[in-house]
Design a protein around this motif. Structure first.
Motif, short mmCIF file in Angstrom:
data_model
loop_
_atom_site.label_atom_id
_atom_site.label_comp_id
_atom_site.label_asym_id
_atom_site.label_seq_id
_atom_site.Cartn_x
_atom_site.Cartn_y
_atom_site.Cartn_z
N LEU A 1 -13.54 -11.22 32.99
CA LEU A 1 -14.01 -10.32 33.95
C LEU A 1 -15.23 -11.16 34.92
N GLY A 2 -16.25 -11.79 33.59
CA GLY A 2 -17.52 -12.00 33.89
C GLY A 2 -18.28 -11.34 33.23
N ARG A 3 -20.00 -11.89 33.37
CA ARG A 3 -20.49 -11.71 32.34
C ARG A 3 -20.58 -9.92 33.07
N ASN B 1 -23.20 -17.31 37.05
CA ASN B 1 -22.29 -18.06 36.43
C ASN B 1 -22.36 -18.78 37.76
N VAL B 2 -23.15 -20.13 37.15
CA VAL B 2 -23.17 -20.69 38.79
C VAL B 2 -22.56 -22.25 38.46
N ALA C 1 -24.68 -13.41 43.24
CA ALA C 1 -23.50 -12.87 43.89
C ALA C 1 -22.26 -13.70 44.34
N SER C 2 -21.22 -12.97 44.78
CA SER C 2 -19.97 -13.28 44.03
C SER C 2 -20.03 -14.88 45.28
N ASP C 3 -19.66 -16.21 45.34
CA ASP C 3 -19.58 -17.41 45.66
C ASP C 3 -18.53 -17.51 46.00
N GLU C 4 -17.87 -18.38 46.97
CA GLU C 4 -16.13 -18.34 47.16
C GLU C 4 -15.87 -19.71 46.33
N THR C 5 -17.19 -21.15 46.29
CA THR C 5 -17.05 -21.90 45.91
C THR C 5 -17.39 -22.29 44.28
N THR C 6 -18.42 -21.32 43.85
CA THR C 6 -19.27 -21.60 43.04
C THR C 6 -19.66 -21.05 42.08
N GLY C 7 -18.47 -19.40 42.08
CA GLY C 7 -18.17 -18.33 41.46
C GLY C 7 -19.03 -17.47 42.13
N GLN C 8 -20.84 -17.59 41.35
CA GLN C 8 -21.38 -16.62 41.77
C GLN C 8 -22.57 -18.19 42.18
N ALA C 9 -23.47 -17.26 43.15
CA ALA C 9 -25.02 -18.17 44.05
C ALA C 9 -26.07 -17.28 43.31
N VAL C 10 -27.33 -17.83 43.14
CA VAL C 10 -28.46 -17.09 42.47
C VAL C 10 -29.25 -16.79 44.28
#
Ligand code: 6R9
Length: 649
Positions: free
Chosen positions: A514-516, A522-523, A551-560
């Motif tokens: 479920l992520g860190r 994780n970008v 923050a969750s991001d559709e493409t990169t998983g998370q974004a800074v």
């Protein structure tokens, strides 16, 4: 809930034809669970050539400091290259190299043996001896592989620094590892352009006080470089002219093989170090049973960069130890067009593809019609690594790339674990989209609650831990044994390795990652620490305080996403401040760390003890209703932030 929403209840059984030919068999689970050490001793003896056999499989008496294959001696480079030539496979292609601009090189195992010997002789002529550290800052070119293996051959631990990292990041890594030599290139091709690399090495070394004596420079782009007299030498002058024979002396099984820096919860990156025998054993084993590599017939392609652990374990050490034929591609997936990867699959008849969810989601966005133009029928195994793969992306991957038949292995592991830990076996497991499923044979995991009690109830969310030592485990943090114990072996006592990931079981006993759970983002599959980016931001004169969230991001998983308080308040700064700060982070750490957005705020939400409550900032960044604010020192702060945000994306 994993990204992408609820799990799709669908499962894919292996076909009888695939199961019949698969390297990974169901019996492995029983063998490994009854006799853990015997199982790993067998893997080591079956897959690796030892110059001297080991006397003890595991010494855990000084836990958490492990020793595997005690008394054994081997040479990793010999195992990855020479022994295949000796076995009569010198003519087998080791590397199909595809440059971004379309230049190609075909390197057989016999060629690679010569390349590695030359590089080893050249490094020795530059003063590198067993135990010295060598920093490698190279693009994805065959010289990177040859240099890593040359270091392994000599017994000089390498420290590969990703070519996208900045001069500052390189400087701190060189200093921490006390590297004597840096191997780099004049530049690298990215999106059709030559970007300088050597200049970053110069900048990293110009502070005067550094341990580097020599810089070895590969000519790749033919860009202008300054060569510093007495320090810098060209690869074509010293490597190409060196002897192509070099004796591979055996090293102790526990001799350090490499250091690789990864982000932790503090700003200072951790130098994760791995040793030789255990690491090589588990890389070879997993590449065989998880990727189902058949070296005589497969064409394997792992799209990772050599600067990350995936490139170490699944481009260099695992596949080469197994005698694989593989593709190495230098460039980006959309240069010169968005079908480039599929063109490469078709051209080389790639059979096994190992890539990351962020790439798959990008291809989804570009459209089904692009892969559909190419013949991808050679693909028979697909892999995923780096972050959770959402079921939609998994299903898209299977249908559009895997022709609705190739099994997908979703492989969970870390820089620290060295090799794959949780994954289906493609000929055994009924595949569940979105779940990494089960620890592979030889590995044991649990999910614990806050008090350290094992959780088995479906859907109960806890912390992933590993319950037994494994051969490719990190042996420590370079120069900081206390931090090693504290980070990984103290959260739930010294019996459990704390991975830093949240996880749960489903009703079938599959593990869902479920992520860190720490302050690591994780970008696009890259680990970045919030603290590291915050310290880059506050190093800029206009920034008073900064908080960073993923923050969750559709493409990169998370974004800074960064929140900053500016000195003197927002009014005193122009519109270009945000852009300037984004560029500043890129310069300090590297373009991958560049915030997607920076919000200028008047305050940051803090607890009474002064800890920033990133959870609340994440709510803002993801446009959600802000959660529980009762532990804030001042609960009006969140309103102030939302009202006062003067800059968005
Ligand atoms: C190999 C690699 C490790 C972190 C890890 C986890 C995430 C990696 C994953 C995954 C869910 C997977 N991660 N693989 N999460 N499913 N299949 O990526 O190493 O760069 O050290 O990152 O990546 O959060 O803790 P590394």
């Amino acid at each position: 809930m994993p990204p992408g929403g609820p799990s799709v209840s669908q499962s894919f059984a292996p076909s009888p034809e695939f199961a019949a030919q698969a390297n990974g068999k169901a019996e492995l689970y029983d063998e490994a669970s009854t006799e853990h050490e015997e199982f790993w001793a067998k893997q080591a003896r079956d897959r690796i050539t030892w110059a001297k056999d080991f006397d003890q499989t595991l010494d855990w008496s000084d836990a958490p400091f492990a020793k595997w294959y005690v008394g054994g001696e081997l040479n990793a480079a010999y195992n990855c290259v020479d022994r295949h030539v000796e076995a009569g496979n010198g003519d087998r292609v080791a590397i199909h190299f595809e440059g971004e601009g379309g230049d190609t090189r075909t390197i057989t195992y016999a060629d690679l043996q010569k390349d590695v010997a030359k590089a080893a002789n050249a490094l020795e002529s530059l003063g590198v001896a067993k135990g010295d550290r060598v920093a490698i800052y190279l693009p994805m070119i065959p010289e990177a592989v040859a240099t890593m293996l040359a270091c392994a051959r000599i017994g000089a631990p390498h420290s590969v620094v990703f070519g996208g990292f900045s001069a500052d990041a390189l400087r701190t890594r060189i200093a921490d590892a006390e590297a004597r030599v840096v191997v780099t290139a004049d530049g690298q091709f990215r999106r059709g352009k030559a970007a300088p690399l050597k200049a970053a090495v110069d900048a990293a070394l110009d502070s005067g006080d550094n341990p580097v004596e020599k810089v070895l420079v590969v000519q790749r782009t033919k860009g202008d470089v300054e060569m510093k007299e007495g320090r810098d030498v060209w690869w074509h002058d010293v490597v190409d002219t060196a002897s192509d024979e070099h004796t591979a002396y055996p090293h102790d099984s526990e001799h350090p093989l490499f250091i690789l820096y990864t982000s932790g919860t503090t700003g200072k990156p951790k130098g994760i170090f791995h040793t030789t025998g255990g690491y090589l054993t588990q890389c070879a084993y997993t590449n065989s049973v998880v990727h189902d590599l058949h070296p005589e017939t497969d064409v394997y392609w792992c799209t990772a960069d050599i600067g990350w652990v995936t490139g170490h374990s699944y481009i260099v050490y695992g596949p080469l130890a197994n005698g694989a034929t593989q593709v190495i591609y230098e460039g980006t997936p959309d240069t010169p067009h968005q079908g480039r990867w599929w063109e490469i699959v078709e051209k080389y008849g790639v059979t096994i593809l190992y890539t990351a969810p962020t790439a798959i989601r990008t291809f989804m966005k570009w459209g089904d019609d692009i892969p559909a133009k190419y013949n991808l029928s050679s693909l028979r195994v697909l892999g995923s690594v780096g972050e959770p793969i959402n079921p939609e992306a998994w299903l898209w991957y299977r249908k559009n790339i895997g022709g609705d038949k190739a099994p997908i292995v979703d492989t969970w592991w870390q820089t620290e674990t060295g090799a794959i830990m949780i994954s289906p076996l493609p000929g055994v497991t009924d595949l569940e989209p979105g779940s990494a499923q089960k620890p592979i044979p030889g590995i044991s995991a649990e999910i614990l609650d806050d008090e350290g009690q094992p959780l088995h109830d479906p859907e109960a969310v806890g912390y992933l831990v590993l319950t037994k030592p494994w051969p490719s485990m990190l042996r420590g943090i370079w120069g900081d044994p206390e931090r090693y114990k504290e980070t990984y072996w103290s959260r739930f006592g010294d019996k459990y390795y704390f991975a830093g990931d949240g996880a749960k079981y489903d009703e079938k006993g599959n593990i869902w990652l479920l992520g860190r759970v720490d302050d690591v983002m994780n970008v696009s599959g890259h680990r970045l620490s919030t603290a590291e980016i915050e310290s880059a931001l506050v190093s800029h004169p206009t920034v008073a305080e900064a908080a960073v969230v993923g923050a969750s991001d559709e493409t990169t998983g998370q974004a800074v996403v960064a929140f900053v308080i500016l000195r003197g308040g927002a009014e005193d700064h122009g519109d270009d401040t945000v852009q300037e700060l984004r560029n500043h982070v890129a310069k300090e750490i590297g373009p991958i760390a560049k915030p997607r957005s920076i919000m200028v705020v008047p305050e940051l939400p803090k607890t009474r003890s002064g800890k920033i409550m990133r959870r609340l900032l994440r709510d803002v960044a993801e446009n959600r209703e802000v959660g529980d604010v009762t532990t804030l020192a001042d609960d009006s702060v969140m309103n102030l932030i939302k009202d006062g945000m003067s800059s968005g994306k």
